[in-house]
Write a protein that holds these residues in place. Structure first.
Motif, short mmCIF file in Angstrom:
data_model
loop_
_atom_site.label_atom_id
_atom_site.label_comp_id
_atom_site.label_asym_id
_atom_site.label_seq_id
_atom_site.Cartn_x
_atom_site.Cartn_y
_atom_site.Cartn_z
N ASP A 198 -3.74 7.36 -0.06
CA ASP A 198 -3.76 7.19 1.39
C ASP A 198 -4.26 5.82 1.84
OD1 ASP A 198 -2.70 9.62 2.05
OD2 ASP A 198 -4.64 10.62 2.28
N ALA A 199 -4.24 4.85 0.96
CA ALA A 199 -4.71 3.51 1.33
C ALA A 199 -3.80 2.84 2.36
CB ALA A 199 -4.82 2.63 0.09
N TRP A 200 -2.56 3.33 2.48
CA TRP A 200 -1.63 2.73 3.42
C TRP A 200 -2.06 2.92 4.87
CZ3 TRP A 200 0.92 5.79 6.94
CH2 TRP A 200 0.96 7.16 6.67
N ARG A 201 -2.83 3.95 5.14
CA ARG A 201 -3.30 4.18 6.51
C ARG A 201 -4.20 3.05 7.00
NH1 ARG A 201 -1.74 9.26 7.98
NH2 ARG A 201 -1.47 10.75 6.28
N LYS A 202 -4.96 2.46 6.09
CA LYS A 202 -5.83 1.34 6.47
C LYS A 202 -5.03 0.06 6.67
CE LYS A 202 -9.71 3.21 3.92
NZ LYS A 202 -10.54 3.07 2.72
N ALA A 203 -3.87 -0.05 6.03
CA ALA A 203 -3.07 -1.28 6.10
C ALA A 203 -2.08 -1.27 7.27
CB ALA A 203 -2.30 -1.47 4.79
N LEU A 245 10.34 0.02 -4.96
CA LEU A 245 9.77 1.30 -4.52
C LEU A 245 10.14 2.45 -5.44
CD1 LEU A 245 10.06 1.38 -0.63
CD2 LEU A 245 8.00 1.26 -2.01
N ARG A 246 11.30 2.34 -6.08
CA ARG A 246 11.70 3.40 -7.01
C ARG A 246 10.78 3.46 -8.22
NH1 ARG A 246 17.57 5.18 -7.18
NH2 ARG A 246 16.70 6.00 -9.09
N SER A 257 5.13 8.65 1.21
CA SER A 257 6.06 8.77 2.33
C SER A 257 7.21 7.78 2.10
CB SER A 257 5.34 8.47 3.64
OG SER A 257 6.23 8.50 4.72
N PRO A 258 8.27 8.22 1.40
CA PRO A 258 9.35 7.28 1.05
C PRO A 258 10.08 6.71 2.27
CG PRO A 258 9.51 9.28 -0.26
CD PRO A 258 8.46 9.52 0.77
N ALA A 259 10.25 7.50 3.30
CA ALA A 259 10.96 7.01 4.48
C ALA A 259 10.15 5.91 5.18
CB ALA A 259 11.24 8.15 5.44
N LEU A 260 8.86 6.13 5.33
CA LEU A 260 8.00 5.12 5.95
C LEU A 260 7.91 3.88 5.07
CD1 LEU A 260 6.12 4.43 8.28
CD2 LEU A 260 4.26 5.47 6.99
N ALA A 261 7.84 4.05 3.76
CA ALA A 261 7.80 2.91 2.85
C ALA A 261 9.09 2.10 2.95
CB ALA A 261 7.57 3.38 1.41
N GLY A 262 10.21 2.75 3.04
CA GLY A 262 11.49 2.05 3.20
C GLY A 262 11.58 1.31 4.52
N ALA A 297 0.83 -1.21 0.00
CA ALA A 297 0.00 0.00 0.00
C ALA A 297 0.86 1.26 0.00
CB ALA A 297 -0.92 -0.01 1.21
N LEU A 298 2.02 1.21 0.65
CA LEU A 298 2.88 2.38 0.70
C LEU A 298 3.59 2.66 -0.62
CD1 LEU A 298 4.36 2.00 4.26
CD2 LEU A 298 3.27 4.05 3.37
N SER A 299 3.58 1.72 -1.55
CA SER A 299 4.25 1.96 -2.82
C SER A 299 3.42 2.81 -3.78
CB SER A 299 4.61 0.62 -3.48
OG SER A 299 3.44 -0.07 -3.84
N TYR A 300 2.19 3.14 -3.40
CA TYR A 300 1.31 3.97 -4.22
C TYR A 300 1.14 5.33 -3.57
CZ TYR A 300 0.20 -0.44 -6.45
OH TYR A 300 0.29 -1.64 -7.10
#
Length: 169
Positions: free
Chosen positions: A65-70, A128-129, A135-140, A59-62
């Motif tokens: 804001d769908a990552w907040r649910k995951a 991820l690239r 949020s690249p830092a959170l995704a990493g 979810a963080l690779s997009y």
């Protein structure tokens, strides 16, 4: 039509031998049934950590804001680890807690898990690239948790330390 293949125990053992240099059966052979349960639970906990980190990492690779649910999925594996540690502390005498915490080769195990996790981490960061994380830092960071969970699952195939105290560290 493509038919799904069935994985036989010999195929799984061959895959484990290829990936880790050891067979899965070598990990459980000769152990009492209670130890086999601990091995199974350690595998399930690490596999659950992989699964619970996959969804937030995806979810963080997009950029939406769908990552907040995951993100709540990331709490499942640590809660299971806390329950395992509490049960282990109640079942074991206090004088062997430190031995179970460090394991037989604690530093070597931790170093090897980090080395095994480098490959998946590099792959996930490269993926991820090609995405557009908001949020690249959170995704990493979540990809690092995912890579560490994969490394722990692979390493548990031959690690003799299966105490929840050790796995939680």
């Amino acid at each position: 039509m493509i038919q799904p293949c069935e994985a036989s125990p010999s195929t799984l053992n061959g895959c484990c031998r290829y990936l880790t240099g050891h067979g899965y059966q070598a990990r459980t052979r000769g152990l009492p049934p209670s130890a086999n349960i601990k091995v199974t639970l350690a595998f399930k906990a690490s596999a659950l950590a992989c699964a619970s980190a996959f969804f937030p990492a995806r979810a963080l690779s997009y950029p939406d804001d769908a990552w907040r649910k995951a993100m709540p999925y990331l709490t499942v594996a640590p809660m299971l680890a806390v329950v395992g540690v509490i049960v282990e502390l109640f079942l074991l005498p206090a004088d062997i807690w430190s031995m179970r915490l460090m394991g037989t080769n604690g530093l070597a195990c931790l170093a090897l898990i980090a080395l095994i996790g480098i490959g998946p981490l590099v792959i996930f960061l490269a993926l991820l690239r090609h995405g557009a994380p908001s949020s690249p830092a959170l995704a990493g960071a979540v990809c690092g948790v995912f890579a560490g969970a994969i490394a722990a699952t692979v390493f548990l195939a031959h690690c003799p330390d299966d105490s929840p105290l050790f796995v939680a560290t």
